[in-house]
Scaffold this active site. Structure first.
Site, PDB file in Angstrom:
ATOM      1  N   LYS A 258       0.842  -1.199   0.000  1.00 12.20           N
ATOM      2  CA  LYS A 258       0.000   0.000   0.000  1.00 12.20           C
ATOM      3  C   LYS A 258       0.875   1.247   0.000  1.00 12.20           C
ATOM      4  O   LYS A 258       2.012   1.204   0.482  1.00 12.20           O
ATOM      5  CB  LYS A 258      -0.871   0.024   1.272  1.00 12.20           C
ATOM      6  N   ARG A 332     -10.480 -11.307   1.643  1.00  7.92           N
ATOM      7  CA  ARG A 332     -11.354 -12.343   1.071  1.00  7.92           C
ATOM      8  C   ARG A 332     -10.699 -13.721   1.152  1.00  7.92           C
ATOM      9  O   ARG A 332     -11.385 -14.729   1.183  1.00  7.92           O
ATOM     10  CB  ARG A 332     -11.725 -11.959  -0.364  1.00  7.92           C
TER      11      ARG A 332
HETATM   12  N1  BES Z   1      -8.246  -3.686   4.120  1.00  8.59           N
HETATM   13  C1  BES Z   1      -8.363  -3.288   2.773  1.00  8.59           C
HETATM   14  C2  BES Z   1      -9.645  -2.501   2.480  1.00  8.59           C
HETATM   15  C3  BES Z   1      -9.793  -1.166   3.147  1.00  8.59           C
HETATM   16  C4  BES Z   1      -9.563   0.002   2.440  1.00  8.59           C
HETATM   17  C5  BES Z   1     -10.220  -1.074   4.450  1.00  8.59           C
HETATM   18  C6  BES Z   1      -9.752   1.218   3.059  1.00  8.59           C
HETATM   19  C7  BES Z   1     -10.397   0.159   5.071  1.00  8.59           C
HETATM   20  C8  BES Z   1     -10.169   1.310   4.361  1.00  8.59           C
HETATM   21  C9  BES Z   1      -8.367  -4.509   1.857  1.00  8.59           C
HETATM   22  O1  BES Z   1      -7.598  -5.578   2.304  1.00  8.59           O
HETATM   23  C10 BES Z   1      -7.789  -4.102   0.542  1.00  8.59           C
HETATM   24  O2  BES Z   1      -6.649  -3.728   0.517  1.00  8.59           O
HETATM   25  N2  BES Z   1      -8.584  -4.188  -0.499  1.00  8.59           N
HETATM   26  C11 BES Z   1      -8.147  -3.832  -1.811  1.00  8.59           C
HETATM   27  C12 BES Z   1      -8.649  -4.864  -2.783  1.00  8.59           C
HETATM   28  C13 BES Z   1      -8.150  -4.668  -4.186  1.00  8.59           C
HETATM   29  C14 BES Z   1      -6.671  -4.883  -4.250  1.00  8.59           C
HETATM   30  C15 BES Z   1      -8.856  -5.666  -5.088  1.00  8.59           C
HETATM   31  C16 BES Z   1      -8.732  -2.477  -2.141  1.00  8.59           C
HETATM   32  O3  BES Z   1      -9.903  -2.233  -1.847  1.00  8.59           O
HETATM   33  O4  BES Z   1      -7.991  -1.625  -2.659  1.00  8.59           O
HETATM   34 MN    MN Z   2      -5.563  -5.378   1.729  1.00 13.74          MN
END
Ligand code: BES
Ligand code: MN
Ligand code: ZN
Length: 480
Positions: A258, A332
């Site tokens: 991230k 997921r």
């Molecule tokens: N934990 C994150 C989602 C999230 C984003 C929670 C903002 C709280 C605030 C999750 O694990 C994630 O990183 N999801 C990705 C999925 C994508 C790579 C398909 C996302 O939403 O960017």
């Molecule tokens: Mn994530």
């Protein structure tokens, strides 16, 4: 906090209510000079017709909190505004004068009002060493008689708020103080304290069972992963609900790292798991006639020499293969194994998962509605109804199978990230692949679990505790 009921009499540090017509709810035998003085004061234009809490200083009454009900009183919100006013003051006791009119909104909404008050009082203090910054409020004295209904409303409000407090504390706790082992310990100590059955699967046990997705996520971390199981049996003949909460104690994204900005907030990626733990504490106290299996898969998601790489293929507990397109779509994966194992092991009648799952949900719905996705009308309706009761707004998203194509694998059965659009929906569709035919609903709390300060009964920053009261209310209102 100590709470007691006593006979109404003039006391310092008072809470008084007034309606949109600026009429104060005071007992008939209240000293006329005080009644007149306060009524006169209320005529000032500062005291509007909106719902608000005004603090005044008074030579005899010290602090008086004048709670304006406004035209459409929301007892939970008013309680929270009052609760928030009292964080960090240098006095510890408050006298709340109950209205005499039994139809008064504060009496008919006494439970939500007190729940709001307790929720509003919350402040995360575990790592504050300066005592002056801590909440010192200790005693709430209710001036009025303790009727049975009021006593019950008080007890339930307290239990709901305490469960939420646990969810919030876990959500706010830094990732170095709340590892997957610590989260598991928290689940265990809550279970022991409240008489619930608890067990956890270790990595070795999960390996034997073939939970390749959960273990895949955990590979990049030095901390062992766990799958926590808490059981509540309210009535052998009643249906069994399964709750599954995402317990990612830190989500750096893994190799698909991230960006640095706000990455520290990803300590809250276990809020779904924390909501399940908080809700189980509430359930253990309020004892609905339903059975609940709570699963909290927990892991970290970090980049490391051993971590999953984009393009890797994992095999889930149910035998399905998943190609990892993005290691940041880890939630997921850990939910997939928990869901498919839980459904096989416990054969629940209904399944609800709750997770800080997608940024797409935050983009679509913002911070004030959790995304709800479900393949079951009755289950979705129950959740929407419970959300109205607890004031944790949800918004239904379509369970649009037309997007299933986006998560079909090229070299595997599935892939863990969909196309550029409908990211919340494709994540939900992915989860459903691991539930089978059991009616299922998914709550995406990525936006609502953190920083939703415009809802008065959520804190001004940090973990909101969303989901704890909502899940509990779903169980409490089940009535088969
Ligand atoms: N934990 C994150 C989602 C999230 C984003 C929670 C903002 C709280 C605030 C999750 O694990 C994630 O990183 N999801 C990705 C999925 C994508 C790579 C398909 C996302 O939403 O960017
Ligand atoms: Mn994530
Ligand atoms: Zn995550």
């Amino acid at each position: 906090m100590k709470i007691r009921f006593t006979k109404p009499k003039v006391q310092p540090n008072l809470v008084l209510f007034f309606d949109a017509k600026k009429h104060l709810a005071l007992p008939n035998d209240w000293p006329t000079d005080l009644t007149e003085e306060l009524t006169q004061l209320l005529k000032l234009p500062e005291f509007g017709a909106k719902s608000a809490v005004y603090k005044i200083l008074h030579p005899r009454l010290e602090r008086v909190f004048l709670v304006g009900l406004g035209k459409k009183p929301e007892p939970r919100e008013l309680g929270a505004l009052l609760g928030k006013e009292l964080i960090n003051p240098d006095f510890a006791e408050l006298h709340l004068l109950l209205p005499e009119d039994q139809e008064h909104p504060i009496l008919t909404g006494f439970g939500p009002f007190l729940e709001g008050f307790f929720l509003g009082q919350y402040q995360y203090e575990e790592y504050k060493t300066d005592d002056t910054k801590k909440n010192k409020f200790k005693r709430l004295t209710i001036l009025g008689s303790r009727k049975k209904s009021l006593g019950e409303a008080l007890d339930r409000a307290w239990v709901m708020a305490e469960g939420t407090r646990l969810t919030r504390d876990l959500g706010n706790r830094p990732a170095n103080k709340l590892t997957p082992s610590d989260l598991s310990l928290a689940a265990q100590s809550m279970s022991q304290a409240y008489g619930l059955k608890y067990k956890r699967l270790t990595e070795a046990q999960m390996g034997k069972l073939g939970m390749g997705c959960l273990l895949g996520v955990s590979k990049g971390s030095d901390q062992p992963a766990f799958l926590n199981v808490i059981e509540y049996q309210g009535d052998k003949g009643a249906p069994t609900l399964m709750w599954v909460g995402k317990g990612l104690t830190f989500d750096a994204g893994g190799i698909s790292l991230k960006p640095a900005a706000n990455m520290h907030e990803m300590k809250h990626d276990m809020c779904g798991g924390a909501a399940v733990i908080g809700a189980m504490q509430i359930i253990a106290e309020l004892k609905p006639k339903i059975n609940i299996i709570a699963l909290i898969p927990t892991s970290e998601n970090l980049p490391d020499g051993k971590a999953n790489k984009p393009g890797d293929v994992l095999t889930a507990f149910n035998g399905k293969t998943v190609e990892i397109l993005n290691t940041d779509a880890e939630g997921r994966l850990i939910l997939a194994d928990a869901l498919s194992w839980g459904v096989k092991e416990y054969k629940p009648d209904w399944v609800i998962d709750i997770a800080t799952l997608t940024g797409a949900c935050v983009v679509a719905l913002g911070h004030y509605h959790s995304g709800l996705q479900s393949d079951s009308e009755p289950l979705a309706k129950r959740i929407e109804k419970a959300a109205q009761v607890t004031g944790d707004p949800v918004w239904r998203m379509p369970h649009a199978e037309i997007y299933e194509k986006d998560i079909q694998g090229t070299i595997s059965d599935l892939k863990n990230a969909g196309g550029p659009h409908g990211g919340m929906i494709t994540a939900g569709l992915f989860l459903k692949q691991f539930v089978g035919k059991t009616p299922w609903a998914h709550l995406d709390i990525a936006g609502t679990a953190w920083s939703a300060e415009r809802i008065p009964y959520y804190p001004k920053s940090g973990a909101t505790g969303v989901g704890a009261r909502l899940l509990a209310e779903i169980a409490l209102s089940w009535e088969t």
